[in-house]
Design a protein around this motif. Sequence first.
Motif, PDB file in Angstrom:
ATOM      1  N   THR A 126      35.523 -51.260 -25.583  1.00 29.14           N
ATOM      2  CA  THR A 126      34.913 -52.105 -26.598  1.00 29.14           C
ATOM      3  C   THR A 126      33.420 -52.177 -26.314  1.00 29.14           C
ATOM      4  OG1 THR A 126      36.904 -53.444 -26.818  1.00 29.14           O
ATOM      5  CG2 THR A 126      34.841 -54.465 -27.543  1.00 29.14           C
ATOM      6  N   LEU A 127      32.608 -52.132 -27.352  1.00 30.52           N
ATOM      7  CA  LEU A 127      31.170 -52.351 -27.233  1.00 30.52           C
ATOM      8  C   LEU A 127      30.927 -53.834 -27.489  1.00 30.52           C
ATOM      9  CD1 LEU A 127      28.245 -51.345 -26.957  1.00 30.52           C
ATOM     10  CD2 LEU A 127      28.286 -50.914 -29.429  1.00 30.52           C
ATOM     11  N   TRP A 128      30.589 -54.570 -26.446  1.00 33.96           N
ATOM     12  CA  TRP A 128      30.334 -56.012 -26.554  1.00 33.96           C
ATOM     13  C   TRP A 128      28.889 -56.227 -26.939  1.00 33.96           C
ATOM     14  CZ3 TRP A 128      34.019 -59.598 -26.566  1.00 33.96           C
ATOM     15  CH2 TRP A 128      35.289 -59.188 -26.164  1.00 33.96           C
ATOM     16  N   ILE A 129      28.665 -56.918 -28.044  1.00 36.19           N
ATOM     17  CA  ILE A 129      27.326 -57.125 -28.593  1.00 36.19           C
ATOM     18  C   ILE A 129      26.946 -58.589 -28.448  1.00 36.19           C
ATOM     19  CG2 ILE A 129      25.931 -57.002 -30.687  1.00 36.19           C
ATOM     20  CD1 ILE A 129      27.788 -54.665 -31.559  1.00 36.19           C
ATOM     21  N   ASP A 130      25.775 -58.815 -27.879  1.00 41.91           N
ATOM     22  CA  ASP A 130      25.243 -60.161 -27.703  1.00 41.91           C
ATOM     23  C   ASP A 130      23.878 -60.224 -28.389  1.00 41.91           C
ATOM     24  OD1 ASP A 130      24.895 -62.761 -26.853  1.00 41.91           O
ATOM     25  OD2 ASP A 130      25.131 -62.329 -24.727  1.00 41.91           O
ATOM     26  N   ASP A 187      27.659 -59.275 -38.849  1.00 39.97           N
ATOM     27  CA  ASP A 187      26.630 -59.075 -37.824  1.00 39.97           C
ATOM     28  C   ASP A 187      26.974 -57.870 -36.951  1.00 39.97           C
ATOM     29  OD1 ASP A 187      25.156 -61.352 -38.608  1.00 39.97           O
ATOM     30  OD2 ASP A 187      26.352 -62.649 -37.303  1.00 39.97           O
ATOM     31  N   LEU A 188      28.233 -57.769 -36.551  1.00 36.35           N
ATOM     32  CA  LEU A 188      28.655 -56.650 -35.713  1.00 36.35           C
ATOM     33  C   LEU A 188      28.620 -55.334 -36.479  1.00 36.35           C
ATOM     34  CD1 LEU A 188      31.609 -58.354 -33.824  1.00 36.35           C
ATOM     35  CD2 LEU A 188      29.285 -57.977 -33.000  1.00 36.35           C
ATOM     36  N   LEU A 189      29.012 -55.380 -37.740  1.00 36.52           N
ATOM     37  CA  LEU A 189      28.967 -54.173 -38.569  1.00 36.52           C
ATOM     38  C   LEU A 189      27.534 -53.721 -38.839  1.00 36.52           C
ATOM     39  CD1 LEU A 189      31.867 -54.936 -41.051  1.00 36.52           C
ATOM     40  CD2 LEU A 189      31.784 -53.090 -39.358  1.00 36.52           C
ATOM     41  N   ALA A 190      26.595 -54.652 -38.841  1.00 33.75           N
ATOM     42  CA  ALA A 190      25.190 -54.287 -39.032  1.00 33.75           C
ATOM     43  C   ALA A 190      24.683 -53.447 -37.855  1.00 33.75           C
ATOM     44  CB  ALA A 190      24.332 -55.537 -39.198  1.00 33.75           C
ATOM     45  N   ARG A 216      25.443 -52.831 -18.906  1.00 32.45           N
ATOM     46  CA  ARG A 216      24.713 -52.807 -20.173  1.00 32.45           C
ATOM     47  C   ARG A 216      24.773 -51.423 -20.814  1.00 32.45           C
ATOM     48  NH1 ARG A 216      19.541 -56.807 -19.867  1.00 32.45           N
ATOM     49  NH2 ARG A 216      20.725 -58.631 -19.243  1.00 32.45           N
ATOM     50  N   ALA A 217      24.730 -51.444 -22.153  1.00 33.28           N
ATOM     51  CA  ALA A 217      24.885 -50.198 -22.906  1.00 33.28           C
ATOM     52  C   ALA A 217      23.929 -50.160 -24.087  1.00 33.28           C
ATOM     53  CB  ALA A 217      26.319 -50.081 -23.415  1.00 33.28           C
ATOM     54  N   ASP A 218      23.583 -48.957 -24.507  1.00 33.52           N
ATOM     55  CA  ASP A 218      22.788 -48.747 -25.717  1.00 33.52           C
ATOM     56  C   ASP A 218      23.757 -48.762 -26.894  1.00 33.52           C
ATOM     57  OD1 ASP A 218      21.351 -47.783 -27.890  1.00 33.52           O
ATOM     58  OD2 ASP A 218      20.332 -46.231 -26.733  1.00 33.52           O
ATOM     59  N   PRO A 219      23.649 -49.734 -27.798  1.00 36.02           N
ATOM     60  CA  PRO A 219      24.620 -49.833 -28.890  1.00 36.02           C
ATOM     61  C   PRO A 219      24.546 -48.684 -29.896  1.00 36.02           C
ATOM     62  CG  PRO A 219      22.847 -51.397 -29.219  1.00 36.02           C
ATOM     63  CD  PRO A 219      22.643 -50.783 -27.856  1.00 36.02           C
ATOM     64  N   LYS A 220      23.518 -47.854 -29.806  1.00 33.96           N
ATOM     65  CA  LYS A 220      23.384 -46.732 -30.730  1.00 33.96           C
ATOM     66  C   LYS A 220      24.131 -45.494 -30.244  1.00 33.96           C
ATOM     67  CE  LYS A 220      18.923 -48.427 -32.161  1.00 33.96           C
ATOM     68  NZ  LYS A 220      17.596 -48.532 -31.609  1.00 33.96           N
ATOM     69  N   GLN A 221      24.608 -45.501 -29.000  1.00 31.40           N
ATOM     70  CA  GLN A 221      25.303 -44.344 -28.452  1.00 31.40           C
ATOM     71  C   GLN A 221      26.798 -44.416 -28.758  1.00 31.40           C
ATOM     72  OE1 GLN A 221      24.166 -44.487 -24.300  1.00 31.40           O
ATOM     73  NE2 GLN A 221      22.270 -43.374 -24.702  1.00 31.40           N
ATOM     74  N   LEU A 236      31.106 -62.157 -27.598  1.00 33.35           N
ATOM     75  CA  LEU A 236      31.527 -63.421 -26.991  1.00 33.35           C
ATOM     76  C   LEU A 236      30.907 -64.607 -27.721  1.00 33.35           C
ATOM     77  CD1 LEU A 236      31.276 -62.440 -23.244  1.00 33.35           C
ATOM     78  CD2 LEU A 236      33.345 -62.810 -24.574  1.00 33.35           C
ATOM     79  N   ARG A 237      29.979 -64.329 -28.598  1.00 32.52           N
ATOM     80  CA  ARG A 237      29.282 -65.381 -29.342  1.00 32.52           C
ATOM     81  C   ARG A 237      30.046 -65.664 -30.637  1.00 32.52           C
ATOM     82  NH1 ARG A 237      24.049 -66.197 -27.307  1.00 32.52           N
ATOM     83  NH2 ARG A 237      23.501 -67.181 -29.263  1.00 32.52           N
ATOM     84  N   HIS A 238      30.649 -66.826 -30.722  1.00 33.93           N
ATOM     85  CA  HIS A 238      31.453 -67.174 -31.901  1.00 33.93           C
ATOM     86  C   HIS A 238      30.629 -67.220 -33.181  1.00 33.93           C
ATOM     87  CE1 HIS A 238      35.094 -67.882 -29.662  1.00 33.93           C
ATOM     88  NE2 HIS A 238      34.391 -68.552 -28.770  1.00 33.93           N
ATOM     89  N   GLU A 239      29.311 -67.433 -33.046  1.00 33.85           N
ATOM     90  CA  GLU A 239      28.480 -67.484 -34.263  1.00 33.85           C
ATOM     91  C   GLU A 239      28.191 -66.096 -34.830  1.00 33.85           C
ATOM     92  OE1 GLU A 239      25.595 -67.870 -30.727  1.00 33.85           O
ATOM     93  OE2 GLU A 239      27.552 -68.644 -31.246  1.00 33.85           O
ATOM     94  N   PHE A 240      28.547 -65.026 -34.114  1.00 35.96           N
ATOM     95  CA  PHE A 240      28.380 -63.680 -34.647  1.00 35.96           C
ATOM     96  C   PHE A 240      29.533 -63.395 -35.601  1.00 35.96           C
ATOM     97  CE2 PHE A 240      25.550 -60.996 -31.670  1.00 35.96           C
ATOM     98  CZ  PHE A 240      24.638 -62.019 -31.573  1.00 35.96           C
TER      99      PHE A 240
END
Length: 82
Positions: free
Chosen positions: A7-11, A64-67, A23-28, A56-60
């Motif tokens: 899973t790519l975790w986005i914060d 937002d993740l699809l963006a 940490r990871a580059d979300p574009k890869q 982990l952020r419930h407000e996302f």
Amino acid sequence: MSEQTATLWIDAYFSKCGKCKRRADPKQSHHISVVGPGIEVGTRGCGALFVKTASLRHEFSSDDLLAVRPDLPVGETFTSSD
């Protein structure tokens, strides 16, 4: 041998790989590089294929993740284990 997936975790400020927790580059498409402050340029990731996003952020929201990664489905969980 089967390909490892993660899973790519986005914060708000960084993304990380759900497999190795670095940490990871979300574009890869795969966890190729470990990126971020204090990380030496060229540090290699674990190579896992990102197969979904989550936060982990419930407000996302899902939007937002699809963006960030419109090519990946949004995970339903808010815990950091795959």
